[in-house]
Every structure is written in C-alpha cells, then in structure tokens.
Design an enzyme around this catalytic site. Sequence first.
Site, mmCIF file in Angstrom:
data_model
loop_
_atom_site.group_PDB
_atom_site.id
_atom_site.type_symbol
_atom_site.label_atom_id
_atom_site.label_comp_id
_atom_site.label_asym_id
_atom_site.label_seq_id
_atom_site.Cartn_x
_atom_site.Cartn_y
_atom_site.Cartn_z
ATOM 1 N N TYR A 97 1.896 -54.716 -0.331
ATOM 2 C CA TYR A 97 2.889 -55.158 0.677
ATOM 3 C C TYR A 97 3.539 -53.675 1.171
ATOM 4 O O TYR A 97 3.384 -53.448 2.305
ATOM 5 C CB TYR A 97 3.968 -55.803 0.073
ATOM 6 C CG TYR A 97 5.080 -56.103 1.014
ATOM 7 C CD1 TYR A 97 5.017 -57.004 1.890
ATOM 8 C CD2 TYR A 97 6.354 -55.339 0.667
ATOM 9 C CE1 TYR A 97 6.121 -57.304 2.843
ATOM 10 C CE2 TYR A 97 7.619 -55.560 1.595
ATOM 11 C CZ TYR A 97 7.451 -56.570 2.603
ATOM 12 O OH TYR A 97 8.496 -56.731 3.597
ATOM 13 N N SER A 152 9.852 -51.757 6.811
ATOM 14 C CA SER A 152 10.436 -51.877 5.490
ATOM 15 C C SER A 152 11.020 -50.728 5.009
ATOM 16 O O SER A 152 10.537 -49.878 5.248
ATOM 17 C CB SER A 152 9.804 -53.085 4.739
ATOM 18 O OG SER A 152 10.211 -53.200 3.366
HETATM 19 P P1 NAD Z 1 10.493 -65.285 6.023
HETATM 20 O O1 NAD Z 1 9.448 -65.398 5.065
HETATM 21 O O2 NAD Z 1 11.768 -65.715 5.939
HETATM 22 O O3 NAD Z 1 9.862 -64.969 7.585
HETATM 23 C C1 NAD Z 1 8.740 -64.641 8.099
HETATM 24 C C2 NAD Z 1 8.354 -65.708 9.285
HETATM 25 O O4 NAD Z 1 6.976 -65.133 9.678
HETATM 26 C C3 NAD Z 1 7.978 -67.058 8.835
HETATM 27 O O5 NAD Z 1 8.867 -67.716 9.682
HETATM 28 C C4 NAD Z 1 6.590 -67.132 8.906
HETATM 29 O O6 NAD Z 1 6.137 -68.563 9.171
HETATM 30 C C5 NAD Z 1 6.080 -66.349 9.898
HETATM 31 N N1 NAD Z 1 4.791 -66.056 9.768
HETATM 32 C C6 NAD Z 1 4.186 -65.450 8.433
HETATM 33 N N2 NAD Z 1 2.677 -65.234 8.730
HETATM 34 C C7 NAD Z 1 2.646 -65.369 10.059
HETATM 35 C C8 NAD Z 1 1.416 -65.339 10.930
HETATM 36 N N3 NAD Z 1 0.214 -65.064 10.512
HETATM 37 N N4 NAD Z 1 1.692 -65.630 12.302
HETATM 38 C C9 NAD Z 1 2.880 -66.023 12.911
HETATM 39 N N5 NAD Z 1 4.015 -66.141 11.998
HETATM 40 C C10 NAD Z 1 3.818 -65.766 10.691
HETATM 41 O O7 NAD Z 1 10.623 -63.257 5.848
HETATM 42 P P2 NAD Z 1 11.939 -62.366 6.571
HETATM 43 O O8 NAD Z 1 12.480 -61.927 5.226
HETATM 44 O O9 NAD Z 1 12.690 -62.896 7.561
HETATM 45 O O10 NAD Z 1 10.838 -61.235 7.225
HETATM 46 C C11 NAD Z 1 10.685 -60.873 8.361
HETATM 47 C C12 NAD Z 1 10.084 -59.356 8.338
HETATM 48 O O11 NAD Z 1 10.939 -58.543 7.587
HETATM 49 C C13 NAD Z 1 8.703 -59.510 7.607
HETATM 50 O O12 NAD Z 1 7.847 -58.624 8.245
HETATM 51 C C14 NAD Z 1 8.914 -58.862 6.219
HETATM 52 O O13 NAD Z 1 8.042 -58.280 5.793
HETATM 53 C C15 NAD Z 1 10.242 -57.756 6.872
HETATM 54 N N6 NAD Z 1 11.170 -57.448 5.995
HETATM 55 C C16 NAD Z 1 11.923 -58.309 5.021
HETATM 56 C C17 NAD Z 1 12.686 -58.098 4.122
HETATM 57 C C18 NAD Z 1 13.649 -58.830 3.308
HETATM 58 O O14 NAD Z 1 14.249 -58.293 2.366
HETATM 59 N N7 NAD Z 1 13.501 -60.068 3.556
HETATM 60 C C19 NAD Z 1 12.750 -56.253 3.874
HETATM 61 C C20 NAD Z 1 12.121 -55.552 4.578
HETATM 62 C C21 NAD Z 1 11.239 -55.976 5.566
#
Ligand code: NAD
Length: 262
Positions: free
Chosen positions: A157, A144
């Site tokens: 985080y 991230s």
């Molecule tokens: P999201 O919450 O929409 O999706 C995350 C998914 O991970 C969900 O389907 C959830 O069920 C699954 N998950 C959570 N814990 C789990 C576990 N213990 N085992 C298996 N699955 C699990 O979030 P997103 O925005 O799609 O995020 C995806 C990745 O991108 C994450 O690592 C997040 O930190 C990172 N990220 C997101 C953003 C943003 O702005 N959305 C920015 C930077 C990084």
Amino acid sequence: MSESIKGRAIIVTGAGRGIGAAMAHGLAADGAFLVIADRDEANARGVAEAITEAGGRAMAQPVDVTQRASVREMIKATVTAYDRLDVIFNNAGIAQTRPFLNITEEDWDQVMDVNAKGVLIATQEAARQMIDQGGGGKIINTASIAGKQGYDPLAHYCASKFAVVALTQAAARAFGKHRINVNAICPGVVATDMWKVIDKGFVDEGLTTKENEAFDNFASTVLMGRPSRPEDMVGVARFLASSASDYMTGQSLMIDGGMVLV
Ligand code: NAD
C-alpha cells in the site's frame, strides 16, 4: 459560497463513500457540478441523489479506474453532461494488510493496479481532455501519509502511495505548460470503511487482538488529538480545486492532524 469553483465540472473517483463522498458533498455545496464516479454504482447513485436533494448538481458514473475504456467513458459522460472537465480528484483506492514477508505478487498487483495504475490512467485521460479544451485544469490525487513513510504491514500500500506522489510530481512537470495544476492530498488516519479492511487484516494476521485496535494505535499518534473525519479533507480539496491554488503544482499536502512532519 466560493465563487471560484461555482460551475466547475469536477469528477471525484471513489466518491461512492468515505473521503471521496465527503469531498464531493463539500464541493457541490460550493456550486461545483459533480460526477460521482465509483465502481460501486449503487453507492455512487446514492451520493449523487443526496447532493441533488440538498440543492446541488451531481450525476453518478460507474467506473473502474484500472480500465482505460471505463475511464474514457467517465470523461466522455462528464463532457456530455457539463460541456467540459475542469477538475479531477483521483481518489479511488484500496488497502490491504499483509506482513512484509507474506506479500504475494497477486497482493502487490491488486493494490498497485488500483492505487498507482488507476491514477496514471485517469491522469492521462483527464489531461488529454483538458489540453483538447484549450488547457487549464486541476488534477488532484489522493496519496496518504503512507506515500511519505513506509509502514509494515502495509508495504505494498505504501509503495502504491509513494507512486502517487511520484506521479503527481511527474505530471506537474508534464502539464505545467498547459496550465494544468497537479497536486495531491495525504490524509492520515481517516475513519472510513477502508479502516475496517485494514483493521480486520491486522486481526486476521495475528498482529492485533481486537477490532479497531490498529486504528486506535495509529490515531494515538495524531498531534491534533483525534483521528480524522472525511470532512476534514474538504477545505484543502476546495482550495486545490479553486483558482486560489493556481500557482501551486507538484505538491503533496499532509492533512493528517500532524502525524508525519515533513
Ligand atoms: P473507502 O474504502 O471508504 O472508499 C474508497 C472508494 O473507492 C470506494 O467507494 C470504492 O468502491 C472505490 N474504489 C475502489 N476501487 C475502485 C476502482 N478500481 N474503480 C473505481 N472506484 C474504486 O476508502 P477511503 O478511506 O474513503 O479512501 C479514499 C482514498 O483515500 C483512497 O485512495 C485511500 O487510499 C486514501 N486514504 C485513506 C486514508 C484513511 O485513513 N481512510 C488515509 C490515507 C489515504
């Protein structure tokens, strides 16, 4: 269609929705064989079915990335279905909003467990499989902008995402001799359900007054003039999963529309 990922067996964790789902759709459209792994089994099934209906190949696999036995099961199921594991996207993650002084040990453990320990375990188990099958492979972690810059009220985080960047570099050093590339993507502000959690936290903690305010505040700093869509991650995901990135390892790539310039 990119020939270089056609037929590659690819696991995407956290692929039941958001960034993981978008990357899985994009990779499947290029002919890769997908494992849609998520702790939300119903969502994982939905994504796998949508890919299959669109003419791609995908299977759903329940996984909790914090549990080694569950991760092993995911890799075993992949090899059973597709004969090998070529690529894993360690993308599952959780977020939580908490002002620095209020972060509890329990908050810390929860976030670190999924985001950092989850990446450690899945990297170890995937690398073991890749080495067993003769070497070669790609491990791609979702870090991230929070893995490059500390933000309050997201310190725990951020710590977990700095850990992902560190794990990416260390694993690149550990597995280079086996021709396994380890890289990371660093998204910025991506419109997914995760932001509903972060945003609600800002409101609950009295830091903002209305829904989407935190999202809008962060998004207003994006040089490209708009927040990211999950689909914005697909091009780089495709590149990192393909032979085009064979000589690149240990890197954490910003895909943030220009928020953190490093
Ligand atoms: P999201 O919450 O929409 O999706 C995350 C998914 O991970 C969900 O389907 C959830 O069920 C699954 N998950 C959570 N814990 C789990 C576990 N213990 N085992 C298996 N699955 C699990 O979030 P997103 O925005 O799609 O995020 C995806 C990745 O991108 C994450 O690592 C997040 O930190 C990172 N990220 C997101 C953003 C943003 O702005 N959305 C920015 C930077 C990084």
